[in-house]
Write a protein that holds these residues in place. Structure first.
Motif: not given
Lengths: 69, 69, 69, 69, 69, 69, 69, 69, 69, 69, 69, 69
Positions: K1-7, K38-39, K67-69
């Motif tokens: 989970m740690s490397e996600h980028v959120y928009k 997510k939130w 953001l999906e990879e």
């Protein structure tokens, strides 16, 4: 996880080397007495200057931890 | 120490390498003309992006220094 | 340059190593789909803690980019 | 009066006795070198504590003064 | 451009005609003594009223300028 | 001094006489159970009114103290 | 009208002539690709200065528009 | 007490002597026309300076009072 | 009542059903260990989303309680 | 002038032409019923958009006026 | 989970019945086109009033999604 | 509609049952004396606690209404 209650504390860590290190020190010190710290957020970044150089970085954070049942 | 009056200045330092380095550069440059800088606090962290990479980190700080008697 | 219109996006990058790295990751990921990112500014610095150690740094930034004519 | 331009400075005054006295000291010290101070506004009130007593009150103010033609 | 340090000043300009004119006057007056002003941002817009009419518009801005090497 | 971690607490003191006295009371009461309070800063000043007179001044402060090793 | 959901975007418009014109330009450009913009609010007013004159006014706004069913 | 509705007003009191006195004056003046003022909170502390001395302290407060049934 | 000193704590309550329920849960949990809670105020309302539905409401509050003599 | 108490009101003016005009309209309308308005300050600038054009500018201001003895 | 980028996106939901319902509607509508929300966090609560009754509750939220990879 | 001037009032409503109910009560009470209330926005949510239970919810709102011609 949903029904937990979290408590917040505000702390200031300091470091001779960097902002990130000041945060790490505050969390490591707090973890000596508080179990279950889950997150932190930065409130304020400042520092002391001596002879034109940064002597200490000081970062104030909030930490959140679960109250155990 | 108790009866001093402090003056504050707002500065932006920039660096190609990191936020902490941008702060250091602002303080070192200010220390060329201002003696007795005692503290700084961070107001704003931003930067310029070129070709999808961070070209410069820019950090705005306030510095406080004693007015000499 | 004067007549451009800029659009802003808010993003959160995360990193296991540092705040600056979390910013870099957010910008690099955004640059895969957005051309012409010009600047970023930091909105919020926080992170997750596991077993008394910082597991991930999370930094929320705004990025600005030009709308192409 | 209408066409004046005002400049602002931020200062911290300190006092062993009260918040109001810390403000007065900052303004009196600033008036030694700046003519034409017209107003102040309080930004921050804090202080140092020693042995459970307030040792110094510290008040940060902005002052505004006219730039002379 | 990347290694510059910028200094900020806060000013209030006033005008009998408009908010934009009050900003222009503050910048033109500041430019008499400060070279290299690069940007401004608006902090506060207010004014004086006399007999139910706006007598003066007053706009407080920050200006940023490069410290010359 | 550089490696200390500080903890912050938020308190409201009240007084029948003045804002400064409300701050003093909060610090003196906190010092009964917390050693090493180093600073305070004011968060909020308010009060209760009875019959058109101020009955109590209430000042909310943050205090910071060192966590002992 | 009551059951609509609105989406917000943040934009910066720029103009050589005035703050109001910078707002108009941002809205007109956004309307080329977004139908149903209903409102805007101003977030930030700033500008670039060249040779002691305002070269561009830059105004950041949020716009809100209805998501079509 | 639970079902009351409170109304708030914003006032600025001024005094030649102190911040606390400026608050007192605002509340006493407001109590001439408003019954049932229950609380105040401080919004802003500022003042006028003449010849390097504080001529008037000005404190802006909100007051809350019950709307009578 | 006038001479009390109040201490504040910041807590986050969570609930599967509503914002008000998340507040109630935080206060009931805190009351297990703190006597004399007198008030709360809401700092932040947020929540987790799973599969397009709100899974938990999370409300951060401050509570104030009297320090017993 | 020093012993006056000022009262503040918050108003929103609207105009089809400009931000400055919206402020002027709010002050002129308020002056029909309130004597002695002394100052205004801008709280918020927004507007309605119709068919990709600004239909009305809306500016929220605070006005301050003296309470007559 | 740690490397996600959120928009993040900012939305306003509205409802005839309650604040919580306005939030639910904004999230459900957004989930029609955005996977992986997510939130959310609440930015602003307001509403329209007609004939002395609340006609619509309007709640502005930010939502965060991966953001999906 | 475009040329209206709106006036704002700040009110606190209270309720034994919920935040939404406290808002409704403030608006209904205000509508007894003010015609043409058009909108509200929430400023602050707080409450009183007795015996570990929420005794009253208190919500502070601003309401806006048209000044009649």
């Amino acid at each position: 996880m949903s029904e937990h209650v979290y408590k917040h504390l505000e702390l200031t860590g300091s470091s001779k080397t960097s902002t990130d290190d000041a945060i790490r020190r505050a969390i490591e010190r707090a973890s000596q007495t508080i179990r279950n710290i889950k997150w932190f957020c930065v409130q304020d970044v400042r520092g002391h200057v001596e002879d034109g150089q940064i002597a200490h970085w000081q970062v104030t954070i909030k930490v959140g931890f679960t109250l155990e049942e």
